[in-house]
Design an enzyme around this catalytic site. Structure first.
Site, PDB file in Angstrom:
ATOM      1  N   PRO A   1       2.061   6.081   0.214  1.00  0.00           N
ATOM      2  CA  PRO A   1       0.819   6.825   0.424  1.00  0.00           C
ATOM      3  C   PRO A   1       0.719   7.344   1.852  1.00  0.00           C
ATOM      4  O   PRO A   1       1.122   6.669   2.798  1.00  0.00           O
ATOM      5  CB  PRO A   1      -0.254   5.766   0.142  1.00  0.00           C
ATOM      6  CG  PRO A   1       0.412   4.767  -0.729  1.00  0.00           C
ATOM      7  CD  PRO A   1       1.839   4.730  -0.285  1.00  0.00           C
ATOM      8  N   GLU A   2       0.192   8.553   1.991  1.00  0.00           N
ATOM      9  CA  GLU A   2       0.001   9.125   3.315  1.00  0.00           C
ATOM     10  C   GLU A   2      -1.454   8.953   3.730  1.00  0.00           C
ATOM     11  O   GLU A   2      -2.273   8.414   2.986  1.00  0.00           O
ATOM     12  CB  GLU A   2       0.443  10.588   3.313  1.00  0.00           C
ATOM     13  CG  GLU A   2       1.935  10.730   3.000  1.00  0.00           C
ATOM     14  CD  GLU A   2       2.480  12.121   3.256  1.00  0.00           C
ATOM     15  OE1 GLU A   2       1.819  12.916   3.931  1.00  0.00           O
ATOM     16  OE2 GLU A   2       3.591  12.404   2.785  1.00  0.00           O
TER      17      GLU A   2
END
Length: 269
Positions: free
Chosen positions: A2-3
């Site tokens: 996840p960013e």
């Protein structure tokens, strides 16, 4: 992995269930994550959650005695469930609330983290981190000064957490395309004027992703807790060989820092 926008939406999702609620207990079912889960996390028991914050890709659950630091790693997710609901495989840590809800960290690959930072202390994971991209500390002038003498490709430069946190692969690809900057161009050779174009684009790209994720997040307690990547109109990422949205030139793909990098050879210089 996840960013930043996905982690921020996770924060927004769990915040209503934790903030100003009392933690009844903390149960560690498997403490062998990326780093061993410290015994001090038990200090959360009986405490009120004062705030749920984010620093880079870390989520911070703050109390009077200290802060629990969560990282989702490569495959982790957070779920808010009824505390009586049976555990799932790979539910390693859970925070049980007096409200009857539980926050559970599920991480099949165990690359995530559940750490502790005492009140008034600074954890080592935050050392040398650059500014948050959505704050006033992240400016074109800052990027320009930081880049002087750097031969590093601009894409890797803006993805470096020592420079600025949270500009991951997807959003670096998209921002550089919008700014018309070739991803392999040396960071030190980019002018202040071009940084003045790139910096607000990075902010806008990340903000738009957070907003889009927030609108799709109806009830975090009903989801599987996986931040995922929001359905977006991506301009270059994942579109190798497809026509550029601006000039219709087929998009090219290279590897920079072992990460997929898609760009337009005509629009990006």
């Amino acid at each position: 992995m996840p960013e930043l926008p996905e982690v921020e939406v996770s924060r927004l999702g769990i915040q209503p269930y934790l903030e100003q609620h009392i933690i009844q207990s903390v149960k560690v079912h498997n403490g062998k994550l990326r780093w061993p889960v410290p015994e001090e996390v038990q200090l959360l028991e009986g405490e009120k959650v004062l705030a749920v914050k984010r620093r880079a890709k870390y989520l911070l659950i703050e109390s009077k005695h200290g802060t629990a630091i969560l990282h989702l790693g490569m495959s982790g997710n957070l779920r808010v469930v009824d505390s009586k609901e049976p555990l799932k495989k790979h539910d390693h840590v859970e925070i049980i609330l007096a409200s009857g809800k539980s926050l559970r960290l599920n991480d099949p690959r165990r690359f995530g983290a559940f750490l502790w930072q005492g009140a008034g202390e600074d954890h080592s994971v935050f050392e040398k981190l650059g500014p948050e991209p959505l704050t006033e500390l992240f400016t074109a002038e800052y990027l320009f000064e930081k880049s002087r003498g750097k031969k590093q490709p601009i894409k890797q430069f803006v993805m470096d957490n020592h420079v600025v946190v949270g500009v991951g692969n997807i959003y670096a690809n998209e921002s550089l395309f919008k700014a018309g900057i070739h991803p392999k161009k040396e960071a030190g050779k980019i002018s202040l004027k071009r940084y003045q174009l790139l910096t607000p684009i990075i902010k806008e790209t990340l903000s738009a992703a957070i907003k889009q994720g927030g609108t799709t997040l109806k009830d975090f307690a009903q989801s599987d807790g996986k931040p995922g990547y929001f359905a977006q109109e991506l301009l270059v990422y994942g579109r190798k060989g497809e026509p550029c949205v601006s000039c219709e030139t087929p998009l090219k793909e290279i590897r920079l820092g072992q990460r997929s990098t898609v760009y337009c050879s005509k629009c990006q210089r």
